[in-house]
Design an enzyme around this catalytic site. Structure first.
Site, PDB file in Angstrom:
ATOM      1  N   ASP A 192      20.641  -4.130 -62.923  1.00 37.73           N
ATOM      2  CA  ASP A 192      19.581  -3.828 -61.870  1.00 37.73           C
ATOM      3  C   ASP A 192      20.841  -3.215 -61.216  1.00 37.73           C
ATOM      4  OD1 ASP A 192      18.139  -5.776 -62.619  1.00 37.73           O
ATOM      5  OD2 ASP A 192      18.741  -6.952 -61.093  1.00 37.73           O
ATOM      6  N   ARG A 249      12.340   3.265 -63.193  1.00 42.14           N
ATOM      7  CA  ARG A 249      14.441   3.758 -62.447  1.00 42.14           C
ATOM      8  C   ARG A 249      14.640   4.665 -63.231  1.00 42.14           C
ATOM      9  NH1 ARG A 249      16.416  -2.038 -61.111  1.00 42.14           N
ATOM     10  NH2 ARG A 249      14.677  -2.491 -59.660  1.00 42.14           N
TER      11      ARG A 249
HETATM   12  C1  S3P Z   1      16.948 -11.311 -63.486  1.00 44.57           C
HETATM   13  C2  S3P Z   1      16.799 -10.649 -65.013  1.00 44.57           C
HETATM   14  C3  S3P Z   1      16.750  -9.351 -65.270  1.00 44.57           C
HETATM   15  C4  S3P Z   1      17.055  -8.180 -64.244  1.00 44.57           C
HETATM   16  C5  S3P Z   1      16.058  -9.328 -62.864  1.00 44.57           C
HETATM   17  C6  S3P Z   1      16.171 -10.697 -62.624  1.00 44.57           C
HETATM   18  C7  S3P Z   1      16.254 -13.088 -63.452  1.00 44.57           C
HETATM   19  O1  S3P Z   1      15.407  -9.490 -65.646  1.00 44.57           O
HETATM   20  O2  S3P Z   1      16.374  -7.125 -64.080  1.00 44.57           O
HETATM   21  O3  S3P Z   1      16.177  -8.459 -61.445  1.00 44.57           O
HETATM   22  O4  S3P Z   1      16.983 -13.083 -62.289  1.00 44.57           O
HETATM   23  O5  S3P Z   1      15.903 -13.876 -64.793  1.00 44.57           O
HETATM   24  P1  S3P Z   1      14.913  -9.387 -66.885  1.00 44.57           P
HETATM   25  O6  S3P Z   1      14.887 -10.481 -67.634  1.00 44.57           O
HETATM   26  O7  S3P Z   1      13.105  -8.771 -67.786  1.00 44.57           O
HETATM   27  O8  S3P Z   1      16.197  -8.611 -68.054  1.00 44.57           O
END
Ligand code: S3P
Length: 429
Positions: A316, A347
């Protein structure tokens, strides 16, 4: 705050606090609602995304009371205490809400429909729908269940062992929540460990969880023990001010009570490798998570390579790291980050086009970018693409531009960090 106007910062000083961690906040609300009794939560993330999760549980009969500044008491009704919602469950922009709830709702003895805004309805859901179907879930949606709205007829589930093709905390967590209700244990094996907040929280609440490297097994269970959850500051929000403190000349910032879970601190490792002066102190444990204060000061940055196991630990933060790279000498290369294409916006495309507008040399790859920095950033009119992390990254870039930076479509910042602009204005003095 639809259009943001940012002017160059001569210096930055002061202390910064950021909202409670968004990932942990979603999980706190979910676990609180499923607990066998009252769970008090302090420092819940103030953004709209978390509010979507709260509203969903209220629609399913859970009482959630605000108790002052970002504090709540959730009157958990146990694992079997949710009631059928009589309307659509709306996740807004929140992928975490939609994907984690898909897991939980698959196990409930009722029908529900999950949807979200136009960005979320374009994001792929087969990554979570497929393994849930292996567990016996009945989920329908457009393109065979790949796109929300998702209609879920909950029911009995079986435990599975599932190898995730790409590390994903959202998919892992959906399966772990579903696994609480399955007829036997559920194991999730990731190629690289993603953020482990669900594992930590369930284990704090007495759920039998077994972790071996990047493999986690949950046993079906009868109840979640109520507890207090004091949520650490969000390192993904802190990252904007960490980078600001590094790239603005004459800057010295202290960020208080930031979560430093090792599955989330890739950005610190990357920025330190780029020459960033970042001190971590006052380390302690809060809510089963490591927390610390972080001090940053202006640094001369150099390029680095970001790939492999680092990617899930910084996923992120890659948009704001792209801004740091634009201010660093040399060419920073980001690879193995194809996931960036299916976030709140694409992104890779967004940061490439907007940094190019600012005069930065950027090449987009299918799975990353090469950013050649050190020649400054030109203030211009940019777009956020409705993506909160793109909007905030461009705002920080604007602190280093001679000309004013104008960023359109910034109300999305509300999803994770409503206090962002207020904080920025305060530390600019
Ligand atoms: C998150 C997991 C991540 C992240 C998202 C929040 C979470 O995504 O990019 O902003 O809270 O489990 P992914 O699990 O798809 O990698």
């Amino acid at each position: 705050m639809d259009t943001l106007r940012i002017t160059k910062a001569k210096k930055l000083t002061g202390e910064v606090t950021v909202p409670g961690d968004k990932s942990i906040s979603h999980r706190a609300v979910m676990c609180g609602a499923l607990a066998s009794g009252d769970v008090s939560i302090t420092n819940l993330c103030s953004g709209d995304d978390t509010a979507r999760t709260v509203t969903m549980f209220q629609q399913m009969g859970i009482s959630i009371q605000a108790q002052g500044h970002h504090s709540f008491v959730i009157h958990g009704k146990g694992l079997h205490g949710l009631r059928e919602p009589d309307d659509l469950l709306y996740a807004g922009n929140s992928g975490t809400t939609l994907r984690l709830m898909a897991g939980l709702l698959s196990a409930q003895p009722f029908f529900s429909v999950l949807s979200g805004d136009s960005s979320l309805r374009r994001r792929p859901m087969n990554r979570v729908v497929e393994p849930l179907r292996h567990m016996g879930a009945h989920i329908n949606g457009r393109d065979h269940g790949n796109f929300a709205p998702l209609a879920i007829q909950g029911g009995p589930l079986r435990g599975i062992a599932y190898h995730l093709p790409v590390a994903s905390a959202q998919v892992k967590s959906a399966l772990l929540f579903a696994g609480l209700y399955a007829d036997s244990q559920t194991t999730v094996i990731e190629p690289v460990l993603s953020r482990d907040h669900t594992e930590r929280m369930l284990s704090c609440m007495g759920v039998p969880i077994n972790i071996r490297g990047s493999e986690v097994t949950v046993q079906p269970c009868e109840h979640l023990e109520p507890c207090r959850l004091d949520i650490p500051g969000d390192i993904s929000a802190a990252a904007f001010f960490i980078v600001a403190g590094l790239i603005v000349p004459d800057a010295e910032l202290v960020l208080r009570a930031i979560g430093i879970n090792p599955t989330r601190t890739g950005c610190i490792d990357i920025l330190r490798a780029m020459g960033g002066q970042i001190d971590i102190f006052n380390e302690r444990i809060q809510c089963g998570e490591p927390v610390a204060d972080i001090a940053v000061r202006s640094s001369s940055l150099v390029a680095t390579t970001i790939e492999g196991d680092l990617i899930p630990r910084a996923i992120d933060e890659l948009p704001i790291i792209a801004v740091a790279a634009a201010m660093a000498a040399g060419t920073t290369v980001i690879r193995n980050a194809r996931e960036l294409r299916v976030k709140e916006s694409d992104r890779i495309a967004a940061m490439t086009s907007e940094l190019k507008k600012c005069g930065v040399v950027v090449e987009a790859y299918d799975d990353g970018m090469a950013i050649t920095g050190g020649r400054g950033i030109r203030g211009t009119v940019c777009d956020s693409f409705g993506d909160h992390r793109v909007a905030m990254s461009l705002a920080i870039a604007g602190l280093c531009a001679e000309e004013e930076m104008i960023i359109r479509d910034c109300s999305c910042i509300q999803t994770s960090f409503p206090e962002f602009m207020g904080t920025l204005v305060r530390i600019k003095g």
